[in-house]
Every structure is written in C-alpha cells, then in structure tokens.
Design a protein around this motif. Structure first.
Motif, PDB file in Angstrom:
ATOM      1  N   SER A 259       9.450  -2.850   0.394  1.00  0.00           N
ATOM      2  CA  SER A 259      10.444  -3.063  -0.600  1.00  0.00           C
ATOM      3  C   SER A 259      11.130  -1.898  -0.755  1.00  0.00           C
ATOM      4  CB  SER A 259       9.879  -3.346  -1.900  1.00  0.00           C
ATOM      5  OG  SER A 259       8.948  -2.264  -2.403  1.00  0.00           O
ATOM      6  N   LEU A 260      11.147  -1.051   0.176  1.00  0.00           N
ATOM      7  CA  LEU A 260      11.827   0.335  -0.133  1.00  0.00           C
ATOM      8  C   LEU A 260      13.244   0.370   0.767  1.00  0.00           C
ATOM      9  CD1 LEU A 260       8.893   2.810   0.329  1.00  0.00           C
ATOM     10  CD2 LEU A 260       9.990   2.345  -1.637  1.00  0.00           C
ATOM     11  N   PRO A 261      14.386   0.938   0.199  1.00  0.00           N
ATOM     12  CA  PRO A 261      15.439   1.369   1.057  1.00  0.00           C
ATOM     13  C   PRO A 261      15.110   1.947   2.535  1.00  0.00           C
ATOM     14  CG  PRO A 261      15.410   2.150  -1.176  1.00  0.00           C
ATOM     15  CD  PRO A 261      14.058   1.885  -0.955  1.00  0.00           C
ATOM     16  N   ARG A 262      16.073   1.579   3.390  1.00  0.00           N
ATOM     17  CA  ARG A 262      15.627   1.819   4.765  1.00  0.00           C
ATOM     18  C   ARG A 262      15.283   3.393   5.044  1.00  0.00           C
ATOM     19  NH1 ARG A 262      18.122   3.307   9.897  1.00  0.00           N
ATOM     20  NH2 ARG A 262      17.269   2.109  11.555  1.00  0.00           N
ATOM     21  N   PRO A 263      16.107   4.426   4.736  1.00  0.00           N
ATOM     22  CA  PRO A 263      15.744   5.763   4.672  1.00  0.00           C
ATOM     23  C   PRO A 263      14.204   6.207   4.090  1.00  0.00           C
ATOM     24  CG  PRO A 263      18.116   5.667   4.001  1.00  0.00           C
ATOM     25  CD  PRO A 263      17.246   4.422   3.600  1.00  0.00           C
ATOM     26  N   ARG A 264      14.014   5.685   3.239  1.00  0.00           N
ATOM     27  CA  ARG A 264      12.618   5.906   2.374  1.00  0.00           C
ATOM     28  C   ARG A 264      11.467   5.089   3.320  1.00  0.00           C
ATOM     29  NH1 ARG A 264      11.061  10.275  -0.247  1.00  0.00           N
ATOM     30  NH2 ARG A 264       9.069  10.018  -1.515  1.00  0.00           N
ATOM     31  N   LYS A 265      11.989   4.038   3.529  1.00  0.00           N
ATOM     32  CA  LYS A 265      10.816   3.004   4.360  1.00  0.00           C
ATOM     33  C   LYS A 265      10.483   3.662   5.513  1.00  0.00           C
ATOM     34  CE  LYS A 265      11.558  -1.382   4.500  1.00  0.00           C
ATOM     35  NZ  LYS A 265      12.350  -2.644   5.118  1.00  0.00           N
ATOM     36  N   ARG A 266      11.607   4.081   6.444  1.00  0.00           N
ATOM     37  CA  ARG A 266      11.328   4.947   7.610  1.00  0.00           C
ATOM     38  C   ARG A 266      10.412   6.165   7.435  1.00  0.00           C
ATOM     39  NH1 ARG A 266      15.737   7.009   9.943  1.00  0.00           N
ATOM     40  NH2 ARG A 266      14.839   7.113  12.048  1.00  0.00           N
ATOM     41  N   LEU A 267      10.676   6.966   6.531  1.00  0.00           N
ATOM     42  CA  LEU A 267      10.018   8.239   6.021  1.00  0.00           C
ATOM     43  C   LEU A 267       8.471   7.830   6.133  1.00  0.00           C
ATOM     44  CD1 LEU A 267       9.453  11.238   5.457  1.00  0.00           C
ATOM     45  CD2 LEU A 267      10.441  10.666   3.117  1.00  0.00           C
ATOM     46  N   LEU A 268       8.087   6.945   4.838  1.00  0.00           N
ATOM     47  CA  LEU A 268       6.842   6.668   4.866  1.00  0.00           C
ATOM     48  C   LEU A 268       5.993   5.988   5.810  1.00  0.00           C
ATOM     49  CD1 LEU A 268       7.171   5.693   0.727  1.00  0.00           C
ATOM     50  CD2 LEU A 268       6.635   7.887   2.200  1.00  0.00           C
ATOM     51  N   GLU A 269       6.757   5.227   6.457  1.00  0.00           N
ATOM     52  CA  GLU A 269       6.367   4.408   7.656  1.00  0.00           C
ATOM     53  C   GLU A 269       5.522   5.619   8.628  1.00  0.00           C
ATOM     54  OE1 GLU A 269       8.710   0.215   8.211  1.00  0.00           O
ATOM     55  OE2 GLU A 269       9.382   2.058   9.258  1.00  0.00           O
ATOM     56  N   LEU A 270       6.462   6.587   9.010  1.00  0.00           N
ATOM     57  CA  LEU A 270       5.951   7.649   9.884  1.00  0.00           C
ATOM     58  C   LEU A 270       4.874   8.568   9.211  1.00  0.00           C
ATOM     59  CD1 LEU A 270       6.145   9.505  12.398  1.00  0.00           C
ATOM     60  CD2 LEU A 270       7.917  10.596  11.090  1.00  0.00           C
ATOM     61  N   LEU A 271       4.988   8.761   7.785  1.00  0.00           N
ATOM     62  CA  LEU A 271       3.822   9.486   7.040  1.00  0.00           C
ATOM     63  C   LEU A 271       2.559   8.490   7.386  1.00  0.00           C
ATOM     64  CD1 LEU A 271       3.218  11.810   5.439  1.00  0.00           C
ATOM     65  CD2 LEU A 271       3.975  10.713   3.367  1.00  0.00           C
ATOM     66  N   ALA A 272       2.471   7.341   6.938  1.00  0.00           N
ATOM     67  CA  ALA A 272       1.424   6.168   7.021  1.00  0.00           C
ATOM     68  C   ALA A 272       0.834   6.132   8.389  1.00  0.00           C
ATOM     69  CB  ALA A 272       1.859   4.825   6.410  1.00  0.00           C
ATOM     70  N   LYS A 273       1.730   6.147   9.194  1.00  0.00           N
ATOM     71  CA  LYS A 273       1.304   6.012  10.775  1.00  0.00           C
ATOM     72  C   LYS A 273       0.500   7.276  11.119  1.00  0.00           C
ATOM     73  CE  LYS A 273       3.049   5.383  15.430  1.00  0.00           C
ATOM     74  NZ  LYS A 273       4.523   5.480  16.233  1.00  0.00           N
ATOM     75  N   THR A 274       1.179   8.348  10.801  1.00  0.00           N
ATOM     76  CA  THR A 274       0.401   9.859  11.281  1.00  0.00           C
ATOM     77  C   THR A 274      -0.886   9.782  10.760  1.00  0.00           C
ATOM     78  OG1 THR A 274       2.692  10.756  11.397  1.00  0.00           O
ATOM     79  CG2 THR A 274       0.674  12.051  11.225  1.00  0.00           C
ATOM     80  N   ALA A 275      -1.129   9.495   9.445  1.00  0.00           N
ATOM     81  CA  ALA A 275      -2.391   9.626   8.702  1.00  0.00           C
ATOM     82  C   ALA A 275      -3.235   8.394   9.150  1.00  0.00           C
ATOM     83  CB  ALA A 275      -2.085   9.466   7.169  1.00  0.00           C
ATOM     84  N   LEU A 276      -2.932   7.213   9.436  1.00  0.00           N
ATOM     85  CA  LEU A 276      -3.733   6.132   9.555  1.00  0.00           C
ATOM     86  C   LEU A 276      -3.902   5.442  10.919  1.00  0.00           C
ATOM     87  CD1 LEU A 276      -2.509   4.203   6.416  1.00  0.00           C
ATOM     88  CD2 LEU A 276      -4.414   5.664   6.586  1.00  0.00           C
ATOM     89  N   ASP A 277      -2.940   5.774  11.842  1.00  0.00           N
ATOM     90  CA  ASP A 277      -3.198   5.186  12.937  1.00  0.00           C
ATOM     91  C   ASP A 277      -3.494   6.136  14.156  1.00  0.00           C
ATOM     92  OD1 ASP A 277      -2.171   3.015  11.772  1.00  0.00           O
ATOM     93  OD2 ASP A 277       0.130   3.109  12.677  1.00  0.00           O
ATOM     94  N   ALA A 278      -4.183   5.755  14.953  1.00  0.00           N
ATOM     95  CA  ALA A 278      -4.543   6.367  16.202  1.00  0.00           C
ATOM     96  C   ALA A 278      -3.091   6.960  16.995  1.00  0.00           C
ATOM     97  CB  ALA A 278      -5.434   5.823  17.406  1.00  0.00           C
ATOM     98  N   PRO A 279      -3.002   8.308  17.402  1.00  0.00           N
ATOM     99  CA  PRO A 279      -1.983   8.857  18.215  1.00  0.00           C
ATOM    100  C   PRO A 279      -1.682   8.415  19.524  1.00  0.00           C
ATOM    101  CG  PRO A 279      -3.640  10.517  17.688  1.00  0.00           C
ATOM    102  CD  PRO A 279      -4.038   9.386  17.166  1.00  0.00           C
ATOM    103  N   ALA A 280      -0.768   8.375  19.902  1.00  0.00           N
ATOM    104  CA  ALA A 280      -0.542   8.034  21.323  1.00  0.00           C
ATOM    105  C   ALA A 280      -1.394   9.013  22.238  1.00  0.00           C
ATOM    106  CB  ALA A 280       1.042   8.263  21.970  1.00  0.00           C
ATOM    107  N   PRO A 281      -1.896   8.576  23.509  1.00  0.00           N
ATOM    108  CA  PRO A 281      -2.724   9.422  24.349  1.00  0.00           C
ATOM    109  C   PRO A 281      -2.291  10.999  24.393  1.00  0.00           C
ATOM    110  CG  PRO A 281      -2.620   7.500  25.365  1.00  0.00           C
ATOM    111  CD  PRO A 281      -1.749   7.570  24.161  1.00  0.00           C
ATOM    112  N   ALA A 282      -0.942  11.167  24.705  1.00  0.00           N
ATOM    113  CA  ALA A 282      -0.522  12.599  25.053  1.00  0.00           C
ATOM    114  C   ALA A 282      -0.544  13.336  23.692  1.00  0.00           C
ATOM    115  CB  ALA A 282       0.980  12.471  25.458  1.00  0.00           C
TER     116      ALA A 282
END
Length: 483
Positions: A259-282
């Motif tokens: 439900s967030l505006p696009r700039p805020r959405k992109r920021l929190l998507e990256l923050l959540a991905k960094t904290a919760l998802d397994a990083p790429a192998p490199a």
C-alpha cells in the motif's frame, strides 16, 4: 526614457515600469544572498534568469563557496557535487558577485545589508546540532555527525577534531542518510577512501581505525527509517562488510509494503529482502568473509552515555526500549522502563541540525531553528526571504533545496515586478558593503580568488591520486587566494 538617456543614465541603471496608472522610475534591483550553498546559488540562478537587470551579490562566511556541497556531501559521492559546475556558471555571470570571507552578523550587520540592498535572501543553512540532552553526552567520545562529517570533509572548524577510532564498536544515534554516510565512511576499505577528497590527515586516522561494528539506532520501527534506497544499497554491497539484522524487526514489512508509494515501497522491499531472504551466492560469499558489520536497531532511545572507570571515555550507551503509539505517520515512540546497554567506544549523534539567528530583528523560531516565513517570505520583513534549510529545517536533499531556491528567487522577482519590493530609490549594494569591510581591514575573497585556491587544491590532489586535497586552514586559504 529619452530624458533618462539625455541625463546619461544607461538602460541597465534605470528603467520605467507601470504599476496600475502610475509610472515610476526603477533603479537596478540590488539583491544580496547570505550563504553560498545550493540554497543560495539556485536562488541567484533563478533571479538572473527571471530579471534582465537585477544584480546579485552572494556573501559567504568562509573563503570558499558551495556550502554543504563541498563540506556536507559524502566524499565517496562525487557525482552529487556536479551541481558545482552550474554554480560556477552562475558565479561567472557579470551580474553576480561572490564575496567570501565575510561574516554577516559581525563583519557586516543584517541592518547594514538591508540599507545597502533592495532585497535580501537568507540562505545560510543550519550550523548547529540537535542534542540528546542525556547524562554523559559531554564525554570526549560523543560527537555530532555534523562535526564528524565536517572532519572528514575538511571543514576548517572541524579540521582538528579529536576522533578516537581505536575502538571496535561505534553507536550512531539516528537512521537518516547522514547516519548511513558516517557509518559507511567508518566501514569502507581504505583503497576506496584514498580515491576521494578526504584530507590526508583524516585518511591517516581512518587507516589506523579499529572499528569493526557500527550500530545505527532508531526510536521507531523499521518502517520508519529515514534513509533512502541509494544509501541502503551501498551499505548492502559495501566490500568487506555485512549486515547483521534481526529478522523479527522486518517480518511485518511485507504486509505494509503493497500500500506504500513507490519510492517508499522500493526502499522497504530492499530492507526486508536484505533482512529476510537468502542473498545471491556472490553476495553470500562476500558477507561470509567480511571482517566488519553494520546493524540496525529499532524502538530504542538513548538515556545515558556510560563512561569507563576514568570518567572520561565512553564505555557504552544505555538505551530505553520504546513502544509505538498511534497509527501510520502519526505513530510516536514512547519510552518504557525496560533498558539495555550497547557496548561502544564512540557515539555519534545524527538527530538533525538547526539554524542560528544572525539578527534579533528576524522572527527566529528557537524551537525549530528556522526563520519564520510564509512560503519563503520572511514574516514581518518586506523584501527579506529565506531559501533552503534556514526556512524549512533540515529536510530533503539537494533537489528539494533547488526547488526552495527557485521558489524564493521567483517570488523575489515577482515582488519587484509588482512593486511590493520598492526599487524606486538607488541602493549602494556591494560598493557600500565593501566600504564597511575596508574600514575594518577585511578583504573579501572573490570568485577569481576562489579559482586560484581551487587550482591549487586540484593540483595537489592530482599528485596524490585524488580529486583534490582541501586546504583546511582559513588563513592558508586566504594566503593562496590573495596571492
């Protein structure tokens, strides 16, 4: 106009304009701008563009122009400084004069400026820090991010700052872009920093740094971080460094993001991905071998800086746990009685800046650290305007400051054209101010003088394999500029 020409008055010295039924003789509008950062230069650019005869004089306390572009922008972000090219073009216009090494308030008073000019724009930014107001803040290991940024950017007043980096852990209070800037500089490999314009003495200190862990502390939750995606992405990919994020602080973001505006959405998507998802192998491999790390902690407020047994140096930061009250943007952090201690040897507070008053006649708001204004017009002061942070507070980036400068410039020109700013009488402008300075034995720095210093810095920098080596002593600046 024929009579004016017969009297020997040039078209640039006087013109005639109509306001209603009356016709009035108008002299060349003389405008002064206090402050030569983006807020000042963008205002000057707009005035010169919008008015065919106005003359603009830009006053600066330091002998060098460009304000926070020179002394606030992170040294590893040289692309952000490209606006200097535009400012240099503006300063080169024959209707624009740069006057550095002039302190408005002591060398020249605000009332003297009002006497010498038809209009004044105040664009001198925020020069003071907000404080935590907690016990132990006076310890030598507690610094403001503004001072630390000034130190690694070569600001003369901070050039000799005592920074103890013989510590493993640093606490940064705040989670805005400046907080990420100081964390990144502390954790960036030296081979990258040596290619920037960080002064050599600061590089020598950073080279001996023992800092391995930087913790950035916020009063509210992860959804409230104030940094932007570029700065976060740089931290995620910082060589030799890994994030250490508590997964429970980010799981709720997935429900908020859609439900967030696009700039805020992109920021929190990256923050959540960094904290919760397994990083790429490199990236996973890089993080696994990293020797340094950065952390984000939330819902915490500093309540005391703790000292070692000597009572002088920092041993840690006592933090109160917060709970959030309210909804959405109106959420506020409320301290609870639960506390914890973060061990650290250096505390950097990055909780904002505020302006200072330069004259008692101005409607200064000491709570916000700004000059009271109505969309750029200073309240109760006809012909006086603000541009940038001294009017808005420390919000936004250079783009928003550009908007503020353009708005103030357009407003001033509109007020001249409407007659609200009276230009029917001649003003002395810079000649009048130069007489005042001469009586005090004060010699300003003009833009040609600055070009001489600029050339010196870039030539020394080239020999060191960097963009420039900044001169950090005011007297040395003056010696080179006036050589």
């Amino acid at each position: 106009m024929y009579m004016l020409l017969r009297l020997g008055v040039s078209r640039l010295a006087a013109r005639r304009f109509s306001t209603g039924a009356a016709t009035t003789t108008a002299h060349v509008p003389k405008v002064c701008i206090v402050g030569s950062g983006p807020a000042g230069f963008y205002a000057a650019q707009q005035i010169i563009k919008s008015h065919e005869t106005a003359e603009v004089d830009i006053y600066e306390k330091l002998p060098v122009p460009f304000g926070l572009v020179r002394y606030g922008v992170a040294p590893d972000h040289p692309e952000v400084k490209n606006c200097i090219n535009t400012f240099t073009q503006t300063a080169s216009k024959n209707r624009v004069t740069f006057l550095g090494n002039v302190d408005i308030g002591s060398d020249v008073t605000f009332s003297q400026l009002r006497q010498a000019y038809h209009a004044v724009i105040l664009a001198y930014g925020n020069a003071k820090d907000r404080t935590l107001n907690i016990p132990g803040e006076e310890l030598s290991g507690v610094l403001s991010a503004r001072q630390f940024v000034g130190w690694y950017n070569g600001l003369p007043e901070d050039a000799d700052l005592k920074v103890n980096l013989d510590v493993e852990s640093v606490a940064v209070v705040g989670q805005g872009n400046v907080a990420l800037d100081v964390a990144r500089i502390l954790l960036t490999p030296m081979d990258m920093l040596r290619k920037t314009d960080i002064p050599e003495n600061v590089l020598a200190c950073l080279d001996k740094s023992q800092v391995k862990y930087v913790t950035l502390i916020g009063r509210r939750g992860s959804q409230n971080v104030a940094f932007t995606i570029k700065e976060l992405r740089e931290m995620v990919n910082l060589p030799g460094c890994r994030p250490n994020l508590i997964t429970g602080d980010y799981q709720h973001l997935k429900d908020l993001i859609p439900s967030l505006p696009r700039p805020r959405k992109r920021l929190l998507e990256l923050l959540a991905k960094t904290a919760l998802d397994a990083p790429a192998p490199a990236l996973a491999s890089a993080w696994a071998s990293a020797q340094k790390e950065w952390r984000l902690r939330f819902l915490l407020s500093p309540v005391e800086v703790l000292a070692e047994a000597d009572g002088q140096t920092v041993s840690g930061l006592k933090l109160a746990h917060n709970r959030l009250e309210g909804d959405g943007e109106n959420q506020r952090a409320v301290q609870t009685e639960e506390t914890e201690t973060l061990e650290c040897g250096l505390v950097l507070r990055s909780i904002g800046y505020k302006g200072i008053p330069i004259d008692s006649s101005l409607p200064f708001d000491h709570r916000t650290g700004t000059i009271a204004n109505d969309n750029g017009r200073v309240k109760g002061q006809n012909g006086v305007y603000v541009s940038g942070w001294i009017g808005t507070g420390p919000v936004g980036v250079i783009l928003s400051t550009m908007t503020s400068g353009f708005t103030s410039g357009k407003m001033l020109v509109a007020d001249i054209n409407s007659g609200q700013v009276d230009v029917s009488s001649a003003k002395g402008g810079k000649e009048e101010v130069l007489d005042i300075l001469s009586e005090k034995g004060k010699k300003p720095v003009n833009f040609s003088d600055w070009n001489r210093l600029d050339k010196f810095e870039t030539e020394v920098g080239a020999k060191l394999g960097k963009p420039r080596e900044k001169v950090t002593n005011v007297q040395k600046m003056l010696n080179i500029s006036h050589d």
